[in-house]
Scaffold this motif. Structure first.
Motif, mmCIF file in Angstrom:
data_model
loop_
_atom_site.group_PDB
_atom_site.id
_atom_site.type_symbol
_atom_site.label_atom_id
_atom_site.label_comp_id
_atom_site.label_asym_id
_atom_site.label_seq_id
_atom_site.Cartn_x
_atom_site.Cartn_y
_atom_site.Cartn_z
ATOM 1 N N PHE A 52 4.602 -15.096 53.384
ATOM 2 C CA PHE A 52 5.322 -15.267 55.036
ATOM 3 C C PHE A 52 6.754 -15.064 55.713
ATOM 4 N N TRP A 53 7.301 -13.797 56.056
ATOM 5 C CA TRP A 53 8.226 -13.367 56.240
ATOM 6 C C TRP A 53 8.595 -13.058 57.010
ATOM 7 N N THR A 54 10.422 -13.388 58.156
ATOM 8 C CA THR A 54 10.109 -13.665 59.292
ATOM 9 C C THR A 54 10.668 -11.979 59.697
ATOM 10 N N VAL A 55 10.822 -11.948 61.141
ATOM 11 C CA VAL A 55 10.801 -10.504 61.407
ATOM 12 C C VAL A 55 11.990 -10.802 62.033
ATOM 13 N N ALA A 56 12.306 -9.431 61.673
ATOM 14 C CA ALA A 56 13.726 -8.607 62.524
ATOM 15 C C ALA A 56 13.966 -8.754 63.374
ATOM 16 N N ASP A 57 15.548 -8.147 64.144
ATOM 17 C CA ASP A 57 15.527 -8.029 65.955
ATOM 18 C C ASP A 57 14.453 -6.494 65.404
ATOM 19 N N GLU A 58 14.877 -5.786 64.291
ATOM 20 C CA GLU A 58 14.007 -4.151 65.322
ATOM 21 C C GLU A 58 12.885 -3.989 64.298
#
Length: 236
Positions: free
Chosen positions: A90-96
């Motif tokens: 699982f990876w977080t989703v950055a603002d971009e």
């Protein structure tokens, strides 16, 4: 008499029907190769895919709602004896929209044809990336099945996974709690009066983990550790 022998330059088989070309298994190509092409994976829905070619990564987007603090991932190959050992992260989703940081992975020693792992994840939007454990193999014939199952935290004392959020213990008052996910820690605080002894009791039925009890002082230096290494076959 002179006999002249020679070789014909014509192919005797020319014009005759030959064997049909044999087609071997091929990769089932997909488009989910990065964050920009990640496939939306709904809760409880099963998604199938194939880890092929070598170094293939399949990207998905998973979104959990408020109150869903646990996510169970089920990932399995559809047949045993596959050259692929499926794993994920699982990876977080950055603002971009770019991947941020990896926040949950299965145990390193759990690489097998079938994974069922529960993670503690704050509600939000994540990338879920599926690949071969070593990244050096593929399966041309068999695919995998993937599903995610968010649910609410059953432990009423959560979040108490740090000293800052420790739940106060009182003498003679039992506390029921749970190790809800991989990496879960439950912290408790207690005060021992001067010249008093301390007796702690931890009970747990047969489980798939090795429950460990650690006692730390106020400076978080470990005083005592007890572990039931046989918890999979006997009660703690």
């Amino acid at each position: 008499l002179a006999l002249v022998l020679g070789c014909s330059t014509e192919d005797p088989a020319e014009g005759l029907p030959g064997p049909e070309p044999v087609e071997g298994p091929r990769c089932a190509w997909d488009e989910s190769t990065g964050p920009e092409s990640a496939v939306e994976l709904k809760a409880e829905d099963e998604q199938t895919g194939q880890i092929c070619p070598v170094e293939d990564e399949d990207w998905y987007v998973v979104e959990t709602e408020e109150g869903e603090d646990l996510v169970e991932v089920r990932l399995a190959m559809d047949a045993p004896l596959s050259p692929v050992q499926p794993t994920y992260a699982f990876w977080t989703v950055a603002d971009e929209g770019e991947p941020g940081e990896a926040v949950a992975v299965p145990p390193a020693d759990a690489a097998d044809e079938k994974l069922e792992v529960v993670h503690c994840l704050a509600p939000g939007r994540y990338y879920l990336v599926v690949r071969d454990h070593g990244g050096d193999d593929q399966d041309l014939r068999r695919g995998y099945a993937l599903s995610v199952h968010p649910r609410s935290e059953a432990d009423a004392h959560e979040p108490n996974d740090s000293a800052e959020h420790a739940v106060e213990l009182r003498s003679g008052e039992p506390v029921e709690a749970a190790v809800s996910c991989r990496g879960d820690e439950d912290w408790y605080g207690l005060t021992v009066p001067k010249d008093q002894s301390l007796r702690l009791e931890l009970k747990m039925p047969v489980a798939g983990i090795q429950p460990t009890l650690r006692v730390l002082d106020f400076e978080q230096e470990t005083i005592r550790t007890e572990t039931n290494e046989a918890a999979t076959v006997r009660e703690t």
